[in-house]
Every structure is written in C-alpha cells, then in structure tokens.
Motif scaffolding. Sequence first.
Motif, PDB file in Angstrom:
ATOM      1  N   VAL A 254       0.835  -1.203   0.000  1.00  0.00           N
ATOM      2  CA  VAL A 254       0.000   0.000   0.000  1.00  0.00           C
ATOM      3  C   VAL A 254       0.872   1.256   0.000  1.00  0.00           C
ATOM      4  CG1 VAL A 254      -1.693   1.319   1.338  1.00  0.00           C
ATOM      5  CG2 VAL A 254      -1.928  -1.163   1.122  1.00  0.00           C
ATOM      6  N   ALA A 255       1.917   1.250   0.815  1.00  0.00           N
ATOM      7  CA  ALA A 255       2.779   2.430   0.931  1.00  0.00           C
ATOM      8  C   ALA A 255       3.519   2.728  -0.366  1.00  0.00           C
ATOM      9  CB  ALA A 255       3.774   2.235   2.071  1.00  0.00           C
ATOM     10  N   PHE A 256       3.803   1.702  -1.177  1.00  0.00           N
ATOM     11  CA  PHE A 256       4.576   1.911  -2.405  1.00  0.00           C
ATOM     12  C   PHE A 256       3.699   2.229  -3.610  1.00  0.00           C
ATOM     13  CE2 PHE A 256       9.006  -0.096  -1.739  1.00  0.00           C
ATOM     14  CZ  PHE A 256       9.079   0.442  -0.460  1.00  0.00           C
ATOM     15  N   ALA A 257       2.376   2.219  -3.455  1.00  0.00           N
ATOM     16  CA  ALA A 257       1.489   2.411  -4.606  1.00  0.00           C
ATOM     17  C   ALA A 257       1.651   3.810  -5.205  1.00  0.00           C
ATOM     18  CB  ALA A 257       0.037   2.161  -4.191  1.00  0.00           C
ATOM     19  N   TYR A 258       1.505   4.860  -4.403  1.00  0.00           N
ATOM     20  CA  TYR A 258       1.617   6.218  -4.921  1.00  0.00           C
ATOM     21  C   TYR A 258       3.036   6.542  -5.393  1.00  0.00           C
ATOM     22  CZ  TYR A 258      -2.817   8.726  -4.672  1.00  0.00           C
ATOM     23  OH  TYR A 258      -4.068   9.191  -4.939  1.00  0.00           O
ATOM     24  N   PRO A 259       4.087   6.158  -4.657  1.00  0.00           N
ATOM     25  CA  PRO A 259       5.441   6.398  -5.178  1.00  0.00           C
ATOM     26  C   PRO A 259       5.685   5.723  -6.524  1.00  0.00           C
ATOM     27  CG  PRO A 259       5.536   5.891  -2.847  1.00  0.00           C
ATOM     28  CD  PRO A 259       4.125   5.646  -3.279  1.00  0.00           C
ATOM     29  N   ALA A 260       5.152   4.516  -6.715  1.00  0.00           N
ATOM     30  CA  ALA A 260       5.329   3.828  -7.993  1.00  0.00           C
ATOM     31  C   ALA A 260       4.671   4.604  -9.130  1.00  0.00           C
ATOM     32  CB  ALA A 260       4.746   2.416  -7.912  1.00  0.00           C
ATOM     33  N   VAL A 261       3.461   5.100  -8.874  1.00  0.00           N
ATOM     34  CA  VAL A 261       2.770   5.881  -9.900  1.00  0.00           C
ATOM     35  C   VAL A 261       3.506   7.198 -10.154  1.00  0.00           C
ATOM     36  CG1 VAL A 261       0.600   7.000 -10.514  1.00  0.00           C
ATOM     37  CG2 VAL A 261       0.567   4.811  -9.328  1.00  0.00           C
ATOM     38  N   MET A 262       4.039   7.815  -9.097  1.00  0.00           N
ATOM     39  CA  MET A 262       4.804   9.040  -9.277  1.00  0.00           C
ATOM     40  C   MET A 262       6.045   8.797 -10.130  1.00  0.00           C
ATOM     41  SD  MET A 262       5.435  12.219  -8.931  1.00  0.00           S
ATOM     42  CE  MET A 262       4.364  12.934  -7.674  1.00  0.00           C
ATOM     43  N   ALA A 263       6.721   7.665  -9.912  1.00  0.00           N
ATOM     44  CA  ALA A 263       7.898   7.342 -10.723  1.00  0.00           C
ATOM     45  C   ALA A 263       7.521   7.243 -12.196  1.00  0.00           C
ATOM     46  CB  ALA A 263       8.525   6.037 -10.234  1.00  0.00           C
ATOM     47  N   GLY A 264       6.364   6.654 -12.478  1.00  0.00           N
ATOM     48  CA  GLY A 264       5.915   6.581 -13.861  1.00  0.00           C
ATOM     49  C   GLY A 264       5.530   7.937 -14.418  1.00  0.00           C
ATOM     50  N   ALA A 265       4.865   8.760 -13.604  1.00  0.00           N
ATOM     51  CA  ALA A 265       4.438  10.079 -14.065  1.00  0.00           C
ATOM     52  C   ALA A 265       5.620  10.972 -14.402  1.00  0.00           C
ATOM     53  CB  ALA A 265       3.569  10.740 -12.992  1.00  0.00           C
ATOM     54  N   TYR A 266       6.736  10.777 -13.705  1.00  0.00           N
ATOM     55  CA  TYR A 266       7.899  11.649 -13.935  1.00  0.00           C
ATOM     56  C   TYR A 266       8.413  11.529 -15.368  1.00  0.00           C
ATOM     57  CZ  TYR A 266      12.145  14.217 -12.888  1.00  0.00           C
ATOM     58  OH  TYR A 266      13.149  15.164 -12.880  1.00  0.00           O
ATOM     59  N   SER A 267       8.236  10.367 -15.986  1.00  0.00           N
ATOM     60  CA  SER A 267       8.655  10.192 -17.381  1.00  0.00           C
ATOM     61  C   SER A 267       7.456  10.170 -18.327  1.00  0.00           C
ATOM     62  CB  SER A 267       9.447   8.889 -17.533  1.00  0.00           C
ATOM     63  OG  SER A 267       8.642   7.766 -17.189  1.00  0.00           O
ATOM     64  N   GLY A 268       6.313  10.643 -17.854  1.00  0.00           N
ATOM     65  CA  GLY A 268       5.120  10.635 -18.690  1.00  0.00           C
ATOM     66  C   GLY A 268       4.621   9.235 -18.992  1.00  0.00           C
ATOM     67  N   PHE A 269       4.884   8.304 -18.066  1.00  0.00           N
ATOM     68  CA  PHE A 269       4.495   6.895 -18.217  1.00  0.00           C
ATOM     69  C   PHE A 269       5.019   6.321 -19.536  1.00  0.00           C
ATOM     70  CE2 PHE A 269       1.346   8.687 -15.288  1.00  0.00           C
ATOM     71  CZ  PHE A 269       1.432   7.778 -14.246  1.00  0.00           C
ATOM     72  N   GLU A 270       6.275   6.640 -19.820  1.00  0.00           N
ATOM     73  CA  GLU A 270       6.908   6.115 -21.026  1.00  0.00           C
ATOM     74  C   GLU A 270       7.022   4.600 -20.986  1.00  0.00           C
ATOM     75  OE1 GLU A 270      11.135   6.569 -23.493  1.00  0.00           O
ATOM     76  OE2 GLU A 270      10.581   8.028 -21.953  1.00  0.00           O
ATOM     77  N   TYR A 271       7.243   4.063 -19.776  1.00  0.00           N
ATOM     78  CA  TYR A 271       7.368   2.617 -19.644  1.00  0.00           C
ATOM     79  C   TYR A 271       6.689   2.189 -18.354  1.00  0.00           C
ATOM     80  CZ  TYR A 271       9.464  -2.009 -19.049  1.00  0.00           C
ATOM     81  OH  TYR A 271       9.657  -3.351 -18.862  1.00  0.00           O
ATOM     82  N   GLY A 272       5.556   1.508 -18.490  1.00  0.00           N
ATOM     83  CA  GLY A 272       4.806   1.090 -17.316  1.00  0.00           C
ATOM     84  C   GLY A 272       5.454  -0.036 -16.535  1.00  0.00           C
ATOM     85  N   GLY A 273       6.416  -0.723 -17.136  1.00  0.00           N
ATOM     86  CA  GLY A 273       7.067  -1.820 -16.435  1.00  0.00           C
ATOM     87  C   GLY A 273       7.777  -1.376 -15.180  1.00  0.00           C
ATOM     88  N   TYR A 274       8.374  -0.181 -15.204  1.00  0.00           N
ATOM     89  CA  TYR A 274       9.059   0.324 -14.014  1.00  0.00           C
ATOM     90  C   TYR A 274       8.070   0.584 -12.875  1.00  0.00           C
ATOM     91  CZ  TYR A 274      13.543   1.027 -16.429  1.00  0.00           C
ATOM     92  OH  TYR A 274      14.721   0.842 -17.082  1.00  0.00           O
ATOM     93  N   VAL A 275       6.858   1.004 -13.226  1.00  0.00           N
ATOM     94  CA  VAL A 275       5.826   1.226 -12.207  1.00  0.00           C
ATOM     95  C   VAL A 275       5.514  -0.088 -11.502  1.00  0.00           C
ATOM     96  CG1 VAL A 275       3.450   1.963 -11.797  1.00  0.00           C
ATOM     97  CG2 VAL A 275       4.859   3.161 -13.487  1.00  0.00           C
ATOM     98  N   LEU A 318      16.907  -4.727 -14.107  1.00  0.00           N
ATOM     99  CA  LEU A 318      17.854  -4.772 -15.228  1.00  0.00           C
ATOM    100  C   LEU A 318      17.351  -5.686 -16.343  1.00  0.00           C
ATOM    101  CD1 LEU A 318      21.204  -4.913 -13.228  1.00  0.00           C
ATOM    102  CD2 LEU A 318      20.178  -2.940 -14.360  1.00  0.00           C
ATOM    103  N   ILE A 319      16.718  -6.792 -15.981  1.00  0.00           N
ATOM    104  CA  ILE A 319      16.171  -7.686 -16.993  1.00  0.00           C
ATOM    105  C   ILE A 319      15.047  -7.006 -17.759  1.00  0.00           C
ATOM    106  CG2 ILE A 319      14.846  -9.819 -17.312  1.00  0.00           C
ATOM    107  CD1 ILE A 319      16.494 -10.995 -14.979  1.00  0.00           C
ATOM    108  N   ALA A 320      14.174  -6.307 -17.037  1.00  0.00           N
ATOM    109  CA  ALA A 320      13.081  -5.593 -17.702  1.00  0.00           C
ATOM    110  C   ALA A 320      13.617  -4.527 -18.637  1.00  0.00           C
ATOM    111  CB  ALA A 320      12.164  -4.968 -16.653  1.00  0.00           C
ATOM    112  N   THR A 321      14.665  -3.826 -18.224  1.00  0.00           N
ATOM    113  CA  THR A 321      15.261  -2.796 -19.068  1.00  0.00           C
ATOM    114  C   THR A 321      15.797  -3.393 -20.367  1.00  0.00           C
ATOM    115  OG1 THR A 321      15.881  -1.488 -17.132  1.00  0.00           O
ATOM    116  CG2 THR A 321      17.041  -1.017 -19.187  1.00  0.00           C
ATOM    117  N   GLY A 322      16.555  -4.491 -20.247  1.00  0.00           N
ATOM    118  CA  GLY A 322      17.091  -5.119 -21.446  1.00  0.00           C
ATOM    119  C   GLY A 322      16.020  -5.706 -22.333  1.00  0.00           C
ATOM    120  N   ALA A 323      14.979  -6.283 -21.740  1.00  0.00           N
ATOM    121  CA  ALA A 323      13.933  -6.933 -22.521  1.00  0.00           C
ATOM    122  C   ALA A 323      13.149  -5.932 -23.352  1.00  0.00           C
ATOM    123  CB  ALA A 323      12.995  -7.699 -21.597  1.00  0.00           C
TER     124      ALA A 323
END
Length: 387
Positions: A254-275, A318-323
């Motif tokens: 629960v605590a990581f939900a909003y930070p994860a979405v914020m991380a995606g928003a910072y790049s305009g949700f260019e890659y949802g895998g990082y979220v 790192l695997i997600a980045t390479g894939a």
Amino acid sequence: MAITPLDRLLEYKMHLLTDSRQPRAYATWWQDLTTAAFSAWFFGGLILDVNAHARGWAESFFTWWHLAFYTGFFVTAAWIAWIFVRAHRAEGRTGMAAVPHGYGPAVIGVPLFIVSGIADMIWHEVLGVESNLAILFSPSHLTLAAGGVLVVAAPLLSAWRRAALAVEPEPIPLEARMAAPALSLGYITTALVLFLAYLVPHTNSPYAVGAALQGPNVFEGFPVAGIVFTTVLVLALAVLMTGRFRLPLGFFTVAFAYPAVMAGAYSGFEYGGYVWIFLLSGAWLDFLVWLIRPELRRRRDLLVLAGAWAVPVWAAFLIATGAVTGLWPAAEIGLGAPVVAAVVGCLFMLVVQPERRDVMPPAPVDPSPFDDVIARAKAMTANKPAG
C-alpha cells in the motif's frame, strides 16, 4: 467606548488561540483514514501535474491539473480544521489542546503551503514555468513540498505518537488500524521520489538506463547511483516502520502504490514496467518482513533482509530494461550492480545495528553432572602425592 462586532470576533479568535491546557487527545482511526483519503486527492493532483510537465503539455498556473492539486489541498486542510473545530465544540478545547497528537505539524504545513502556492503563482506569471531539473529546485516548489508533506504526514505521526506513548490501540483489526499510516508513508515517499528523482532509477526512460549500462564507452553512473540510493531508502523505511509498529501483511504494498505511480508520471508513463517493478518491490518487502520478522535487536535478520530484497529487485529491474529496449547491460554491471546494492544495504544495516557484546548469562544454580566429574578429578589430582 462601544464594543463592535469586529471587537467581539477578534476576542473570540484570541480565545480560540489560547491553550485550554487540557491533555491533547488522539484522532480516531477513521479520522486518520479520512485524512489519508483526502490526501490521496491532494497528491493525486500532484501526480497529474508532474505527468503534464513530463508530456510537455501547455503549462501555466491556471490548468486543470493545478486545479486538482490545489482543491485536493484545500479539502484536506478543511477536513483537518474540522477535526479541530469538533474538538472545540465537543470538549471546549482551544489552542494546541484542540490539535490531536500528530497533527501539530499540519498546523504549520497549511499556512506554509498557502503562502508557497501564492509565491509559485507569482513565480510562474513573472519568471515563467520551470522545466527539467529546475522544477525540483524551485524555491516555491520546495516550500510547497515541505508544507504538503507536513499535512499528509498527520496520520503516520498520529500512529507514531500512539506507539511512542504506549497508548492502548483501538479495538479494531490491525489492517484497518495501519491503513492510514501506510497511505501517509506512501505520500511522504511520493514526495521523496519526485524531488530526488535524479536518484531514483525508475523515473528514467528505459532506453536511457539501457544505454548508460552498456559499458565503458557510453557509461553513465546515474542508474547505478540510483540503484544504491533507492536500496538504502527502502531499507531505511523498513527499519523505521518495523522498529516502531507491528505491521500487517500488505503494509508496504500500500505504501509503495503512490510512489510507484509518481515514478511513472515523472517520465510521462513512457514505460509502465518500471511502475510495476516499483510496486512489486513493496510486495516483496512485505513478504520478507513477514518471513524474517526483522527487529532492531537482531542484526542477522537485518542483513538477510538487505540482501534478499536488493538482489532480486534490481535483477528484475535490469532484466526488464534489457527486454524492452534490447540494450542489455554489460555482464559485469548486470551481475555486479544488484550485489553492490545488497552490500551497501548490509553496510547500512550495520550502521543501524552495530555489533553489541551480549551480557554474560548468570551461572546455573544446580551444577551439571559434567561439573561434578571435573570436581572429583581435581580433588583426586590434588590428593595425589608428588612423585
């Protein structure tokens, strides 16, 4: 001299500000949860604003995402003010006696945010809208962040004060009692992810991360630095929370939900895998905390937690980045970065819990049979004549 209505109003306001010296009360669990719910609107508007910046949408102070952000703040502030008014009407509390434990910083945060919002509007209209890295260091943005964090931290600080003062918890399930602190911690972490985005690798484009990790010719250190920093940040949150509270399973998810979405928003949700990787890292932390039950008294458990969290999380990153990009990190970096993160995390845990010498246990009252045999042997040796 006649007393005017204005005089009476000022006198009443001074009465409200005068401390009635009653012991401060505690907000109920549902009041904290309501504060956290309104804060979701508040920081949801912030995520919309960050996403708009990342996508390069037409920007000014008067935008619908700013509207969501500022109305969320005012609704949250109005709710907190109602808690104070309710305490005054129900029990005659005035001054700080009307402010529940944990809500004191919000008294500072609300006016600080309002003043900073006005300053931000003037800044935008006179000097223009910031872009790129300048957004994170704008004075008006920094004070807005400070004021906002002081407001949304109220539920966590409320629970913290209850635990610190050993107050009997409310008779409700642990999951319900810790929901508001989990959300509140998430909002605080969201602000950290935003204003320290240059140290959080999830906020970057996967192509930028992949290119940076390919090897010496194009090597840039920001992903590795972010991996190490984020590891320490997550472990610090884990130590802080497990050292103070008994946590239900799912707290960190629960605590990581909003930070994860914020991380995606910072790049305009260019890659949802990082979220998703960010969110699942919270779920993995939940599982490890449940499995290991780390405590500040057990250094071994903290070291296991550091290694067991860092290695699989960053390997997955790192695997997600390479894939997704086809840009695989150099073998040395791909294998070594998660290990380095784990080692730095373990070093952090050693600082949190340095080695302590155990107190010598008292001697047993009843001697063991082995002690009796040794005593007989010594007696026989002592009585033997010298040859």
